[in-house]
Design an enzyme around this catalytic site. Structure first.
Site, mmCIF file in Angstrom:
data_model
loop_
_atom_site.group_PDB
_atom_site.id
_atom_site.type_symbol
_atom_site.label_atom_id
_atom_site.label_comp_id
_atom_site.label_asym_id
_atom_site.label_seq_id
_atom_site.Cartn_x
_atom_site.Cartn_y
_atom_site.Cartn_z
ATOM 1 C CG LEU A 82 -5.965 3.884 -4.895
ATOM 2 C CD1 LEU A 82 -7.461 3.568 -4.849
ATOM 3 C CD2 LEU A 82 -5.293 3.057 -5.973
ATOM 4 C CE LYS A 115 -10.466 7.236 -1.942
ATOM 5 N NZ LYS A 115 -10.513 7.519 -0.496
#
EC number: 6.5.1.2
Length: 678
Positions: A82, A115
């Site tokens: 990402l 995350k």
């Protein structure tokens, strides 16, 4: 179906149900003794009827034989990384890019997740049964860790029965370790005299890569799902959030802190809530992952630079901790700069133990108002470099003392000076100073300079301390007899080092200039100087007016170059290196790069970020420079192009905010190929 087979199936179903409640829902339904009784009965029956034993039985979790190595697994659907943002404007820029690309003015709906700070894994289920597990690896190829993953209690060996299970389903998620489990693991390791891990992430990664699955089975690992890879012969909802709920219904662990948010304000609210709660979660996270919820819109948005356009990781600011300054010591660098370094009481910051932090110069110490003995706030800039960001004066003890900057070099006792307009103190001894000599030699042999493979820092330290080497030319006078007298240097290593020294005699003009260690002359400046003057004699004769006419060289750099070549000692070192006895050489003259009219890189200021799979960053830089580009290390308004590889971070975010064009690795490789064919 036989009665014993039916009973075995009932036992397995009941045990799976209890495992899910205990390990995933944290809501045990029966006492451990009842679970153990059922498990013992199952193992007895399976021992009596080995023909009925299956790989997905709860009895098969704790691993069997150790492996000699891990096999390779090719990901049918690449496991992408990402892009990161670190501040609110970065996220808002991402939201705007998404809406602009989709040509939408209304609020987007996002699925927001934690995350997790662990290890990404892929779990492949065939008709509901776990058949393979793999690490992410480089995104295209990972390692087969099936035997180890089967020992993790929160990962179902078989998905809970439903009519709509796909034939093949690849579930992706993160294996991690809770803070409590990490502390227990390290306490046990200390008692047993085993390895102690630095942080939970390292512990999780190390546990998953054990060749003996029984070791993994004893590690407190857990798992949360965050997405899907391969899907064949089955259907899933067209909403990412709804997919996670489907996985949860199949018995796959999903964090209860997943939220569907409509509009950027709702996303920012979720981010703030998670940031405030992060220390109470019981496991490490380093931000929030934000994904466009609609799978149809994800497909329209597509990918760039090996990362999806429809997702972003909004990372938290660097974590801060308090600790005490025990002392301040001074280090001498290659150019004589004397840098204060704070020695700290060790403290865990962002998963790493920190005991030192640079204070840069006297101005920084004065700005902080720092005294030895102070309690200070420490963070790791970018979660990497330790820095002191403040002093807690309310905690200042009576016995503190000021930081006293030296008037003599702490290594060679020569006088120090502070040049007007500079913030740093410098030792005036030059290469007479052992510290400067060591650092200058380490720079000279480094990979981007003379590239002397095997000539590490510890070897340089020994050579200088034993007075075997004083100048760069002395390195080329070393022989096997001298080298084998060094610590940890055998005959084979000595021979390899001598061969590397021989190979280094053939170099390039730009590398040689960079290796000399002229102040402010980095790789790009060395390339520009080599291209502008072609020969060393022409460069040595150049005056400041001439030097300032070279691309990206201003008055300060020009002055440093001129002063370097005015020093008799430096000219003697160069002459020694180029003498027939040493024989440093390169093709001459070096012509300025000729850029083809259709070369898209010529004359551009380019920044590389992220990791590349086709070639190294250094190789990419060499190719770009050869085509007339200037490769910079930082993004600014003067940047013409950003080339983003895998896991591109803050540089990508800044480039996007400045509307700087971004190119992915595949496009760069295509254009490099076209330029080389031209």
């Amino acid at each position: 179906m036989e009665q014993i087979e039916q009973h075995i199936l009932r036992l397995r179903k009941q045990l799976r149900h209890w495992e899910y409640l205990y390990y995933v829902e944290a809501a045990p339904e029966v006492p451990d003794s009842e679970y153990d009784r059922f498990m013992a009965e199952l193992r007895t029956l399976e021992a009596e009827r080995p023909d009925l034993l299956t790989a997905d039985s709860p009895s098969q979790r704790v691993g069997g034989q150790a492996q000699s190595s891990f096999g390779q697994v090719r990901h049918e659907v690449p496991m992408l990384s990402l892009d990161n943002v670190f501040e609110e404007p970065g996220f808002l820029a991402f939201d705007k890019r998404v809406r602009d690309r989709l040509k939408r003015d209304d609020d987007m709906t996002y699925c927001c997740e934690l995350k997790l700070d662990g290890l990404a894994v892929s779990l492949l289920y065939e008709n509901g049964e776990l058949v393979r597990a793999a690490t992410r690896g480089d995104g295209a190829t990972g390692e087969d860790i099936t035997a180890n993953v089967r020992t993790i209690r929160t990962i179902p060996l078989r998905l809970q029965d439903h009519d709509n299970l796909p034939r093949l389903l690849e579930i992706r998620g993160e294996v991690f370790m809770s803070e409590a489990g990490f502390l227990r693991l390290n306490e046990t390791a200390k008692r047993e005299g085993s390895k102690v891990f630095a942080n939970p992430r390292n512990a999780a990664a190390g546990s998953l890569r054990q060749l003996d699955p029984s070791i993994t089975a004893r590690r407190p690992l857990t798992f949360y799902c965050y997405g899907v890879g391969l899907l064949e012969d089955g259907e899933l909802p067209e909403s990412h959030w709804e997919r996670l709920q489907q996985f949860k219904a199949w018995g796959v662990p999903v964090s209860d802190r997943v939220r569907r948010c409509t509009g950027s304000a709702a996303v920012l609210d979720f981010y703030r809530q998670v940031h405030e709660a992060r220390l109470s979660l019981g496991f490490d996270i380093d931000g929030v992952v934000i994904k466009v919820d609609s799978l149809a819109l994800q497909q329209r948005l597509g990918f760039v630079a090996r990362a999806p356009r429809w997702a972003i990781a909004y990372k938290f600011p660097a974590q801060e901790q308090l600790t005490r300054v025990r002392d301040v010591e001074f280090q001498v660098g290659r150019t004589g700069a004397i840098t204060p370094v704070a020695r700290l009481e060790p403290v865990l910051v962002s998963g790493a133990m920190v005991s030192n932090a640079t204070l840069h110069n006297a101005d920084e110490v004065e700005r902080l108002g720092l005294m030895i003995g102070d309690t200070v706030i420490v963070r790791r800039a970018g979660d990497v470099i330790p820095q002191i960001v403040g002093v807690v004066t309310s905690e200042r003890p009576a016995e503190v003392r000021p930081v006293a900057f030296p008037t003599q070099c702490p290594v060679c006792s020569s006088d120090v000076e502070r040049v007007e307009g500079e913030a740093v103190l410098r030792c005036t001894a030059g290469l007479v100073c052992a510290a400067q000599r060591k650092e200058a030699l380490k720079h000279f042999v480094s990979r981007r300079a003379m590239d002397i493979d095997g000539m590490g820092d510890k070897i340089i330290d020994q050579l200088v301390e034993r007075e075997l080497v004083k100048t760069p030319a002395d390195l080329f006078r070393l022989n096997k007899e001298i080298l084998t007298r060094l610590d940890r240097m055998g005959s084979k290593s000595a021979q390899n080092l001598l061969e590397a020294l021989e190979k280094a005699r053939q170099t390039t003009f730009a590398r040689f200039l960079y290796a000399l260690g002229i102040r402010e002359v980095g790789e790009a400046t060395a390339v520009n100087l080599a291209a502008a003057y072609g020969t060393l004699d022409a460069l040595i004769a150049a005056d400041i007016d001439s030097l300032t006419g070279v691309q990206d060289i201003g008055n300060i750099v020009a002055t440093h170059v001129r002063h370097f070549f005015e020093e008799t000692h430096n000219i003697e070192v160069i002459q020694d290196l180029l003498s027939p006895a040493i024989g440093i050489r390169w093709p001459e003259p070096v012509a300025a790069p000729v850029a083809a009219s259709d070369n898209p890189f010529a004359g551009k200021t380019i920044v590389l970020t992220g990791s590349l799979s086709s070639l190294s960053r250094d190789e990419a830089k060499d190719h770009l420079v050869a085509l007339g580009a200037r490769v910079s290390g930082s993004v600014s308004a003067k940047t013409d192009l950003l080339i983003a590889g895998e896991a591109a971070g803050s540089k990508l975010s800044k480039a996007q905010q400045l509307n700087i064009p971004v190119m992915d690795e595949a496009e760069m490789m295509r254009l490099l190929g076209e330029s080389s064919d031209a």
